[in-house]
Design a protein around this motif. Structure first.
Motif, PDB file in Angstrom:
ATOM      1  N   UNK A 162       0.846  -1.190   0.000  1.00 56.11           N
ATOM      2  CA  UNK A 162       0.000   0.000   0.000  1.00 56.11           C
ATOM      3  C   UNK A 162       0.881   1.240   0.000  1.00 56.11           C
ATOM      4  N   UNK A 163       0.283   2.354  -0.343  1.00 60.50           N
ATOM      5  CA  UNK A 163       0.958   3.639  -0.266  1.00 60.50           C
ATOM      6  C   UNK A 163       0.442   4.299   1.003  1.00 60.50           C
ATOM      7  N   UNK A 164       1.330   4.463   1.977  1.00 58.90           N
ATOM      8  CA  UNK A 164       0.926   4.983   3.282  1.00 58.90           C
ATOM      9  C   UNK A 164       1.231   6.472   3.382  1.00 58.90           C
ATOM     10  N   UNK A 165       0.426   7.146   4.165  1.00 59.85           N
ATOM     11  CA  UNK A 165       0.601   8.580   4.358  1.00 59.85           C
ATOM     12  C   UNK A 165       1.927   8.882   5.044  1.00 59.85           C
ATOM     13  N   UNK A 166       2.237   8.154   6.125  1.00 59.74           N
ATOM     14  CA  UNK A 166       3.460   8.415   6.887  1.00 59.74           C
ATOM     15  C   UNK A 166       3.981   7.107   7.454  1.00 59.74           C
ATOM     16  N   UNK A 167       5.150   7.160   8.039  1.00 57.25           N
ATOM     17  CA  UNK A 167       5.684   6.000   8.737  1.00 57.25           C
ATOM     18  C   UNK A 167       4.985   5.782  10.072  1.00 57.25           C
ATOM     19  N   UNK A 168       4.507   6.835  10.661  1.00 59.20           N
ATOM     20  CA  UNK A 168       3.822   6.773  11.949  1.00 59.20           C
ATOM     21  C   UNK A 168       3.065   8.065  12.155  1.00 59.20           C
ATOM     22  N   UNK A 169       2.484   8.221  13.304  1.00 61.10           N
ATOM     23  CA  UNK A 169       1.756   9.450  13.612  1.00 61.10           C
ATOM     24  C   UNK A 169       2.597  10.315  14.534  1.00 61.10           C
ATOM     25  N   UNK A 170       2.519  11.630  14.306  1.00 63.85           N
ATOM     26  CA  UNK A 170       3.244  12.557  15.152  1.00 63.85           C
ATOM     27  C   UNK A 170       2.554  12.615  16.511  1.00 63.85           C
ATOM     28  N   UNK A 171       3.306  12.319  17.569  1.00 56.87           N
ATOM     29  CA  UNK A 171       2.728  12.242  18.914  1.00 56.87           C
ATOM     30  C   UNK A 171       3.301  13.262  19.881  1.00 56.87           C
ATOM     31  N   UNK A 172       3.934  14.295  19.387  1.00 53.85           N
ATOM     32  CA  UNK A 172       4.437  15.317  20.291  1.00 53.85           C
ATOM     33  C   UNK A 172       5.853  15.066  20.727  1.00 53.85           C
ATOM     34  N   UNK A 173       6.121  15.244  22.012  1.00 60.62           N
ATOM     35  CA  UNK A 173       7.481  15.091  22.516  1.00 60.62           C
ATOM     36  C   UNK A 173       7.493  14.137  23.701  1.00 60.62           C
ATOM     37  N   UNK A 174       8.694  13.700  24.067  1.00 66.50           N
ATOM     38  CA  UNK A 174       8.858  12.795  25.207  1.00 66.50           C
ATOM     39  C   UNK A 174       8.313  13.429  26.480  1.00 66.50           C
ATOM     40  N   UNK A 175       8.385  14.725  26.552  1.00 67.25           N
ATOM     41  CA  UNK A 175       7.990  15.429  27.774  1.00 67.25           C
ATOM     42  C   UNK A 175       6.503  15.263  28.099  1.00 67.25           C
ATOM     43  N   UNK A 176       5.671  14.902  27.112  1.00 67.32           N
ATOM     44  CA  UNK A 176       4.229  14.776  27.363  1.00 67.32           C
ATOM     45  C   UNK A 176       3.880  13.568  28.202  1.00 67.32           C
ATOM     46  N   UNK A 177       4.781  12.586  28.252  1.00 66.97           N
ATOM     47  CA  UNK A 177       4.506  11.376  29.019  1.00 66.97           C
ATOM     48  C   UNK A 177       3.541  10.435  28.331  1.00 66.97           C
ATOM     49  N   UNK A 178       3.245  10.669  27.083  1.00 64.98           N
ATOM     50  CA  UNK A 178       2.333   9.825  26.311  1.00 64.98           C
ATOM     51  C   UNK A 178       2.978   8.471  26.052  1.00 64.98           C
ATOM     52  N   UNK A 179       2.153   7.423  26.000  1.00 70.02           N
ATOM     53  CA  UNK A 179       2.654   6.115  25.595  1.00 70.02           C
ATOM     54  C   UNK A 179       2.786   6.116  24.076  1.00 70.02           C
ATOM     55  N   UNK A 180       3.965   5.794  23.606  1.00 72.96           N
ATOM     56  CA  UNK A 180       4.223   5.847  22.180  1.00 72.96           C
ATOM     57  C   UNK A 180       4.298   4.442  21.610  1.00 72.96           C
ATOM     58  N   UNK A 181       3.818   4.285  20.359  1.00 74.18           N
ATOM     59  CA  UNK A 181       3.931   3.017  19.623  1.00 74.18           C
ATOM     60  C   UNK A 181       5.208   2.994  18.836  1.00 74.18           C
ATOM     61  N   UNK A 182       5.536   1.843  18.241  1.00 76.72           N
ATOM     62  CA  UNK A 182       6.815   1.686  17.553  1.00 76.72           C
ATOM     63  C   UNK A 182       6.955   2.524  16.288  1.00 76.72           C
ATOM     64  N   UNK A 183       5.878   2.949  15.645  1.00 78.79           N
ATOM     65  CA  UNK A 183       5.995   3.765  14.440  1.00 78.79           C
ATOM     66  C   UNK A 183       5.690   5.234  14.713  1.00 78.79           C
ATOM     67  N   UNK A 184       5.387   5.584  15.932  1.00 74.06           N
ATOM     68  CA  UNK A 184       5.070   6.980  16.241  1.00 74.06           C
ATOM     69  C   UNK A 184       6.270   7.880  16.032  1.00 74.06           C
ATOM     70  N   UNK A 185       6.006   9.086  15.596  1.00 79.03           N
ATOM     71  CA  UNK A 185       7.057  10.059  15.400  1.00 79.03           C
ATOM     72  C   UNK A 185       7.054  10.990  16.612  1.00 79.03           C
ATOM     73  N   UNK A 186       8.200  11.041  17.274  1.00 79.43           N
ATOM     74  CA  UNK A 186       8.293  11.773  18.545  1.00 79.43           C
ATOM     75  C   UNK A 186       9.507  12.673  18.503  1.00 79.43           C
ATOM     76  N   UNK A 187       9.364  13.878  19.044  1.00 82.73           N
ATOM     77  CA  UNK A 187      10.452  14.826  19.136  1.00 82.73           C
ATOM     78  C   UNK A 187      11.056  14.718  20.518  1.00 82.73           C
TER      79      UNK A 187
END
Length: 188
Positions: A162-187
């Motif tokens: 398939x042709x995908x929009x991105x490698x992952x979804x932008x989830x903000x930064x490490x400082x947010x404390x969000x649980x990130x998945x393996x393809x998430x894009x994090x700053x």
């Protein structure tokens, strides 16, 4: 003489001083050799016969030489000099009914067919492919260039291309404390 080797390509390092490079495969015409200079940065430049080089050994089963013309020798830092057979994909033997034909003409036609088959196999060998025990229902892209632009080649949930929009979804930064998945894009 028949084609008795599967070699269709030779590669050499460009050292800035060599101007003669041997090729170890049969070519039927001097235009059946493609000369490519591959830079250390991955860039490729296809050279032109007569302008940049000459070919000797045409028709010889063991090959011959590509000789760069004066001022066109591969300079230091070129990376690689690639000599590959690139036979014109045409049928050149025309058999006329009740006309005599020689074994050489038939053998030449067979050699052209074998050369083309070897070149196609070499291209297949360099391609990404599915193993003989795997299956994939569609290996064609139906999405046009404008809709593929700035997207990535991926596999969907069923394992199909398939042709995908991105490698992952932008989830903000490490400082947010969000649980990130393996393809998430994090700053960081």
């Amino acid at each position: 003489m028949t084609i008795s080797t599967t070699i269709i390509k030779n590669s050499y390092n460009g050292d800035g001083s060599a101007s003669v490079f041997p090729y170890n495969f049969k070519v039927l015409n001097e235009t059946d050799i493609e000369v490519i200079l591959r830079g250390t940065d991955g860039s490729e430049t296809v050279k032109t016969i007569s302008t940049h080089y000459t070919v000797s050994g045409v028709g010889q089963p063991t090959g011959g030489n590509v000789t760069f013309t004066s001022g066109n020798e591969p300079i230091t830092g070129v990376g690689n000099v690639i000599l590959r057979r690139a036979t014109t994909k045409t049928q050149t033997l025309d058999l006329v009914e009740n006309d005599p034909f020689t074994a050489d003409s038939v053998e030449g036609a067979f050699d052209r067919s074998i050369a083309i088959a070897q070149e196609l196999q070499e291209a297949v060998d360099r391609s990404i492919k599915i193993s003989r025990t795997n299956s994939m229902s569609s290996t064609e892209f139906t999405v046009d260039a404008a809709n593929r632009a700035n997207k990535v080649l991926a596999f969907d949930a069923t394992g199909e291309l398939s042709i995908a929009q991105t490698l992952g979804d932008y989830k903000g930064s490490w400082a947010t404390g969000t649980d990130f998945g393996e393809r998430d894009i994090v700053k960081d």
